[in-house]
Design a protein around this motif. Structure first.
Motif, PDB file in Angstrom:
ATOM      1  N   GLN A  38      -1.854   1.213   6.808  1.00 40.13           N
ATOM      2  CA  GLN A  38      -3.177   0.619   6.910  1.00 40.13           C
ATOM      3  C   GLN A  38      -3.497   0.301   8.370  1.00 40.13           C
ATOM      4  N   THR A  39      -4.760  -0.026   8.609  1.00 38.12           N
ATOM      5  CA  THR A  39      -5.219  -0.367   9.947  1.00 38.12           C
ATOM      6  C   THR A  39      -5.443  -1.875  10.025  1.00 38.12           C
ATOM      7  N   PHE A  42       0.841  -1.198   0.000  1.00 41.82           N
ATOM      8  CA  PHE A  42       0.000   0.000   0.000  1.00 41.82           C
ATOM      9  C   PHE A  42       0.874   1.245   0.000  1.00 41.82           C
ATOM     10  N   ARG A  95     -11.272  -5.859   5.698  1.00 42.34           N
ATOM     11  CA  ARG A  95     -11.215  -5.493   4.273  1.00 42.34           C
ATOM     12  C   ARG A  95     -10.691  -6.704   3.521  1.00 42.34           C
ATOM     13  N   ARG A 139       2.327  -1.050   5.942  1.00 46.29           N
ATOM     14  CA  ARG A 139       2.019  -0.824   4.520  1.00 46.29           C
ATOM     15  C   ARG A 139       2.078  -2.085   3.671  1.00 46.29           C
ATOM     16  N   LYS A 190      -0.970  -8.681   8.341  1.00 45.21           N
ATOM     17  CA  LYS A 190       0.065  -7.651   8.436  1.00 45.21           C
ATOM     18  C   LYS A 190       1.479  -8.216   8.381  1.00 45.21           C
ATOM     19  N   ARG A 192      -9.847   3.233   9.409  1.00 43.13           N
ATOM     20  CA  ARG A 192      -9.208   3.476  10.691  1.00 43.13           C
ATOM     21  C   ARG A 192     -10.095   3.128  11.880  1.00 43.13           C
ATOM     22  N   LEU A 195      -6.158  -7.132   8.038  1.00 47.66           N
ATOM     23  CA  LEU A 195      -6.423  -5.839   7.426  1.00 47.66           C
ATOM     24  C   LEU A 195      -7.868  -5.421   7.672  1.00 47.66           C
TER      25      LEU A 195
END
Length: 134
Positions: A93-94, A89, A111, A124, A120, A105, A101
């Motif tokens: 990201q959150t 990304f 997602r 990013r 994660k 926020r 993911l």
């Protein structure tokens, strides 16, 4: 290779070592040596797909890069192949407490990208393991 121009899309099938590939890259204005170097690197790590992906957050266009890598493993007969898909990304990201993911926020909804839940690596970069390379 897919080459898109103003009015046409050209699809070519080359062997990587063919001179036609270099000639075509040159004709369409690509840096031939750089592209051939990328292809060699992709082959070295069994990378099957690299793609820019556009998506929108609150009507703002964002971009990410997908890279699919087919691991070299022994599989059971008739089992579907697996691919490591890495998403890069442009912005942090959150993620939830399990490193999945999230869709924004303040969101608690996961997602999914191409129907897959990503985990994660950094703020990013995230990954998933999928049966399809794209």
């Amino acid at each position: 290779m897919e080459l898109i121009t103003d009015s046409l899309t050209y699809i070519y099938d080359f062997d990587v070592n063919e001179k036609r590939l270099s000639d075509t890259l040159y004709k369409f204005g690509f840096e031939t040596d750089s592209i051939l170097s990328i292809i060699a690197s992709m082959q070295k790590i069994n990378c099957t797909w690299i793609n820019n992906f556009d998506y929108y957050v609150n009507d703002n266009e964002r971009r990410l890069i997908f890279i699919s890598i087919k691991p070299v493993v022994i599989r059971y007969p008739l089992s579907p192949p697996k691919y490591y898909i890495i998403a890069y990304f442009e912005r942090p990201q959150t993620f939830d407490e399990k490193g999945r993911l999230l869709d924004g926020r303040r969101a608690t909804r996961l997602r999914k990208l191409n129907g897959q839940v990503f985990r994660k690596i950094t703020d990013r970069v995230c990954y998933t393991i999928a049966e399809k390379y794209r």
